[in-house]
Write a protein that holds these residues in place. Structure first.
Motif, PDB file in Angstrom:
ATOM      1  N   CYS A   1       0.838  -1.192   0.000  1.00 42.51           N
ATOM      2  CA  CYS A   1       0.000   0.000   0.000  1.00 42.51           C
ATOM      3  C   CYS A   1       0.879   1.250   0.000  1.00 42.51           C
ATOM      4  O   CYS A   1       2.028   1.241   0.477  1.00 42.51           O
ATOM      5  N   GLU A   2       0.300   2.294  -0.521  1.00 40.60           N
ATOM      6  CA  GLU A   2       1.061   3.543  -0.585  1.00 40.60           C
ATOM      7  C   GLU A   2       1.413   4.064   0.810  1.00 40.60           C
ATOM      8  O   GLU A   2       2.447   4.690   0.992  1.00 40.60           O
ATOM      9  N   ASP A   3       0.560   3.796   1.752  1.00 44.02           N
ATOM     10  CA  ASP A   3       0.814   4.299   3.099  1.00 44.02           C
ATOM     11  C   ASP A   3       1.438   3.232   3.998  1.00 44.02           C
ATOM     12  O   ASP A   3       1.158   3.162   5.190  1.00 44.02           O
ATOM     13  N   SER A   4       2.247   2.320   3.419  1.00 49.03           N
ATOM     14  CA  SER A   4       2.900   1.264   4.195  1.00 49.03           C
ATOM     15  C   SER A   4       3.837   1.864   5.222  1.00 49.03           C
ATOM     16  O   SER A   4       4.462   2.918   4.990  1.00 49.03           O
ATOM     17  N   LYS A   5       3.950   1.176   6.351  1.00 50.51           N
ATOM     18  CA  LYS A   5       4.814   1.624   7.439  1.00 50.51           C
ATOM     19  C   LYS A   5       6.176   0.941   7.336  1.00 50.51           C
ATOM     20  O   LYS A   5       6.304  -0.149   6.778  1.00 50.51           O
ATOM     21  N   PRO A   6       7.211   1.519   7.905  1.00 55.32           N
ATOM     22  CA  PRO A   6       8.535   0.872   7.891  1.00 55.32           C
ATOM     23  C   PRO A   6       8.505  -0.448   8.673  1.00 55.32           C
ATOM     24  O   PRO A   6       7.841  -0.570   9.698  1.00 55.32           O
TER      25      PRO A   6
ATOM     26  N   THR B   1       9.576  -3.439   4.306  1.00 58.83           N
ATOM     27  CA  THR B   1       9.721  -2.043   3.869  1.00 58.83           C
ATOM     28  C   THR B   1      10.696  -1.314   4.784  1.00 58.83           C
ATOM     29  O   THR B   1      10.794  -1.597   5.980  1.00 58.83           O
ATOM     30  N   GLN B   2      11.425  -0.343   4.175  1.00 59.08           N
ATOM     31  CA  GLN B   2      12.402   0.415   4.946  1.00 59.08           C
ATOM     32  C   GLN B   2      11.977   1.878   5.108  1.00 59.08           C
ATOM     33  O   GLN B   2      12.510   2.584   5.962  1.00 59.08           O
ATOM     34  N   ARG B   3      11.036   2.325   4.310  1.00 57.39           N
ATOM     35  CA  ARG B   3      10.584   3.702   4.374  1.00 57.39           C
ATOM     36  C   ARG B   3       9.074   3.705   4.568  1.00 57.39           C
ATOM     37  O   ARG B   3       8.400   2.686   4.423  1.00 57.39           O
ATOM     38  N   SER B   4       8.545   4.876   4.851  1.00 59.57           N
ATOM     39  CA  SER B   4       7.101   5.005   5.046  1.00 59.57           C
ATOM     40  C   SER B   4       6.525   5.789   3.879  1.00 59.57           C
ATOM     41  O   SER B   4       7.039   6.844   3.506  1.00 59.57           O
ATOM     42  N   GLY B   5       5.471   5.263   3.311  1.00 55.36           N
ATOM     43  CA  GLY B   5       4.770   5.959   2.250  1.00 55.36           C
ATOM     44  C   GLY B   5       5.418   5.775   0.893  1.00 55.36           C
ATOM     45  O   GLY B   5       6.634   5.957   0.720  1.00 55.36           O
ATOM     46  N   PHE B   6       4.615   5.370  -0.076  1.00 59.22           N
ATOM     47  CA  PHE B   6       5.043   5.224  -1.457  1.00 59.22           C
ATOM     48  C   PHE B   6       4.030   5.961  -2.326  1.00 59.22           C
ATOM     49  O   PHE B   6       2.842   6.055  -1.969  1.00 59.22           O
ATOM     50  N   ASN B   7       4.497   6.480  -3.449  1.00 62.11           N
ATOM     51  CA  ASN B   7       3.623   7.179  -4.392  1.00 62.11           C
ATOM     52  C   ASN B   7       3.661   6.420  -5.702  1.00 62.11           C
ATOM     53  O   ASN B   7       4.683   6.386  -6.390  1.00 62.11           O
TER      54      ASN B   7
END
Length: 796
Positions: free
Chosen positions: A490-495, A544-550
């Motif tokens: 999801c775009e709003d995935s958490k680290p 995931t290593q970062r938060s939020g994807f576009n």
């Protein structure tokens, strides 16, 4: 028989029957005569005379005299001897067997009686007045008993008698019981007292004289000598006294077997011969031991006491014979085997009689024959070779020898039906197996071939042996991802969120097991967005290593994963995990993963690229074909004036085709106002070719009241359209429904205001759409179109 009246004892009995008791006195409350008549008016202390007077009557059986036998006399105490009383009797035998003198009352027996048939008779006596025939006394009952004499001899009614006793039974062992019956009266004298004795066979058996139980008289009864005895047992009445009667019966006594005899071999030496070529298990000969016993006491088993290394013995359960079978003959030419026979059911009571076993010697002579070679080991060989072994390398050596005394040379070969690819070769002299081709364990891990060994000068003497060759693994295949993995986030995935778990396959099979190591190459573009977690069970997890994807910036990531095995030597390969960025709702459910254009993975196969190019080529051809058809249908159209550009308002007042249904009516006729080919064939109506001039003149004379000009314009269009509808109704080639379409007017204003983007584009600078970023992920794409930029990116 001595007549009754002159025999001493019988005369005494008759006299006793004649004695009468004249009277007896009794104290009674009311007087009653013995006959049963109550004397009225008698005092309780009055002395009452009895009516009938007699004793017990007896008559001796089997009387053979010529005159009737006097039985006794009936008399009433009212008889004064004047002859005025008449006596009569009735009941059993009255008038036939027994007669009475009516005047005196004397009773005589007229027939010969048998106590064994009937032991007593019951009669009734009457005393009547001779003149009036009235009863003077009540009728009274009396009994005449038949006196027994010893006239029946004892009889054995349960014969014939058959009994049994085990041999070697001790003295006094009960065998059976015999019983004799005597029909005489057991309660009178000794006529029915029976005693037993043995007339024949008394040397071996005795009988208890009172009970009739037969017992053994000796302890050495031997079934093998005599298996049955016939006894004569006598029964005598009168307790065995002189003059008693007797009867006899025959008793058969069977001597049953006990295991008192050991098995015995009829021969102490047995000679057999056998060819060494005989198959293992072929009978060599049969020996038998005899047993004098019978039944299960003859059951025996055979065993080999000496020489049992090469032979075994079996027992025939039906014939109780021993069968000698060989195991091997190559060690020597003559074998001596000691065979022993043993009783199976030994009776411990007779162990002191001796050993219940016997032995015999069996000599087996072996004749030599030519035998084929023997492989060592005989049950096949297992060899191992590395899969990277070079051609010509030695895999292993098979050995075989000639078992005969001559020990001829042996030659080896491979049965090519088991190795059609010629992977292996064998040296015919040494038996060394070598490689003929390169091996691949992943293709075939085992090879099973058959090796043939023959005598050098006699190829008919051949033996075959199975050789199993195991290919040992070397690490020559790199590990690979189990399948092409794809994941979605999801775009709003958490680290730290787990995206996917991957596993690895390796065609190799190391002896210590597989161990794989997972890493992300440093140069991988997605390595700064994702991390790899080694689960330590030959699987790895992607987080995931970062938060939020576009996904509008990048909706797919190709993450290369490097996998290394534990070797040696260590091999590696790189696989790609495709990660799609998707829009999700608040619960994290994926809603849309629409992809933007992206560069195709370098790992795409050539077949997929070819299929994609073919699809693109087909789409281009279809587009060109559609454009060509449209151009051919419309012809050379004139460019429309800028004022001719208008919105279309389509009214559907019937069951028409829909918004896409433009085939029922040609719109080009209305759009091109300067070319109306249909009007050339029209017979009535206004001149369509003059329509443009009228429109132009109408526009020039339009007043401030624009409603009148518009109404006039619309009426002409209605007439034209009605005419075209009538033409369409008459044309059978058009679809079977009408559609009413009005062009050239947009219509009145809508209460929802205009949504057209024409005016929006004219005053973009006057509107601020930054608030769209606050509406959440669902409006992020709309915000990207109208907002100047991402607030988060500007803030960063």
């Amino acid at each position: 028989m001595v007549p009754f009246w002159i025999s001493g004892p019988q005369t005494l009995l008759a006299v006793l029957g004649l004695l009468c008791c004249c009277s007896s006195e009794a104290s009674r409350t009311s007087g009653t005569v013995p006959g049963g008549i109550k004397q009225e008016g008698a005092s309780s202390l009055e002395r009452v005379k009895r009516g009938w007077v007699w004793n017990q009557f007896f008559v001796v059986e089997e009387y053979t005299g010529t005159e009737p036998l006097y039985v006794g006399k009936i008399h009433t105490d009212s008889d004064e001897g004047k002859g005025n009383i008449k006596y009569t009797i009735s009941g059993e035998g009255a008038g036939s067997i027994f007669i009475i003198d009516k005047q005196s009352g004397d009773i005589h027996a007229t027939e010969r009686l048998d106590r064994e048939e009937k032991s007593f008779y019951t009669l009734r006596a009457q005393a009547r007045d001779l003149l009036t025939n009235d009863l003077l006394e009540p009728e009274s009952e009396f009994v005449i008993k038949v006196q027994d004499i010893n006239d029946s001899e004892p009889q054995f009614l349960e014969g014939p008698y058959i009994g049994s006793v085990a041999e070697l039974s001790p003295i006094g062992t009960s065998v059976m019981k015999v019983t004799a019956s005597d029909a005489d009266d057991p309660t009178y004298g000794s006529s029915a007292r029976v005693v037993y004795s043995v007339l024949d066979g008394e040397r071996f058996f005795t009988v208890d004289k009172h009970t009739g139980i037969i017992m053994t008289a000796v302890a050495d009864l031997d079934r093998e000598t005599q298996d049955r005895y016939e006894l004569v047992v006598k029964a005598t009445d009168m307790a065995g006294q002189m003059g008693g009667l007797s009867g006899s019966t025959t008793v058969t006594i069977v001597i049953t077997d006990v295991n008192d005899n050991p098995p015995r071999f009829t021969q102490k030496m047995n000679q057999f011969s056998v060819s060494e070529g005989a198959a293992v298990g072929t009978p060599v000969g049969r020996v038998i031991a005899t047993d004098a016993d019978m039944g299960e006491n003859t059951d025996m088993s055979y065993l080999i006491k000496d020489g049992g290394e090469l032979f075994k013995v079996t027992t025939d359960l039906e014939t109780q014979e021993a069968t000698i079978v060989p195991l091997d003959f190559e060690s020597k030419q003559t074998h001596n085997v000691v065979v022993e026979a043993v009783n199976k059911h030994v009776d411990p009571r007779f162990v002191d009689l001796g050993s219940f076993r016997d032995q015999t010697i069996v000599r087996v002579s072996v004749s030599d024959i030519d035998e084929p070679p023997i492989f060592q080991p005989a049950d096949g060989t297992i060899m191992e070779v590395q899969e990277d072994a070079k051609v010509g390398s030695v895999v292993g050596i098979v050995t075989a020898r000639d078992p005969d005394v001559t020990n001829k040379p042996v030659r080896f070969s491979i049965d090519r039906t088991t190795d059609q690819d010629l992977i292996f070769h064998i040296d015919p002299d040494s038996g060394a197996i070598t490689l003929g081709k390169v091996l691949d364990r992943e293709t075939a891990g085992w090879h099973n071939i058959t090796v043939k060994a023959v005598e050098a000068d006699n190829h008919s003497m051949a033996t075959y042996s199975e050789v199993s060759i195991r290919i040992l693994d070397v690490n020559d295949n790199p590990p690979e991802l189990a399948k092409p993995y794809e994941a979605s986030i999801c775009e709003d995935s958490k680290p730290g969120q787990l995206i996917h778990t991957i596993s690895v396959v390796d065609r190799d099979e190391p002896q210590t097991g597989h161990r794989f190591f997972f890493t992300l190459p440093p140069e991988a573009v997605g390595s700064r967005h994702f991390t790899l977690w080694d689960v330590k069970d030959n699987t790895a997890g992607i987080r995931t290593q970062r938060s939020g994807f576009n996904r509008h910036e990048q909706n797919v990531y190709f993450l290369p994963i490097l996998v290394v095995d534990s070797g040696p030597p260590s091999l590696s390969s790189t696989g790609t995990l495709t990660i799609h960025v998707c829009g999700c709702d608040k619960e994290g459910t994926i809603q849309s993963c629409n992809a933007t254009a992206y560069v195709m993975s370098a790992a795409l196969s050539p077949g997929a690229l070819i299929a994609l190019l073919v699809c693109m080529l087909i789409l281009i051809v279809l587009v060109l074909l559609i454009l060509t058809l449209k151009r051919h249908r419309k012809g050379q159209r004139m460019a429309e004036d800028e004022e001719d550009m208008r919105d279309n308002v389509i009214k559907y007042n019937d069951e028409g085709g829909g918004e896409q249904d433009t085939e029922a009516y040609d719109m080009s006729a209305l759009r091109n106002l300067y070319d109306f080919p249909e009007a050339k064939t029209c017979d009535s109506g206004p001149d369509i070719r003059s329509l443009p001039q009228w429109i132009q003149a109408n526009r020039v004379n339009v007043s401030s009241d624009g409603a009148t000009a518009a109404a006039t314009d619309f009426s002409l269009f209605k007439g034209y359209i009605r005419k075209k509808v009538e033409q369409a109704d008459a044309d059978l080639t058009v679809p079977p429904y009408d559609s009413f379409q009005t062009y050239a007017f947009e219509g009145t204003s809508s209460p929802a205001l205009s949504l057209s983007s024409i005016h929006t584009l004219s005053n973009t600078s006057e509107q601020d759409f930054s608030y769209l970023h606050d509406w959440g992920p669902r409006f992020r794409q709309l915000a990207g179109y109208y907002a100047p930029g991402n607030r988060e990116e500007e803030a960063s």
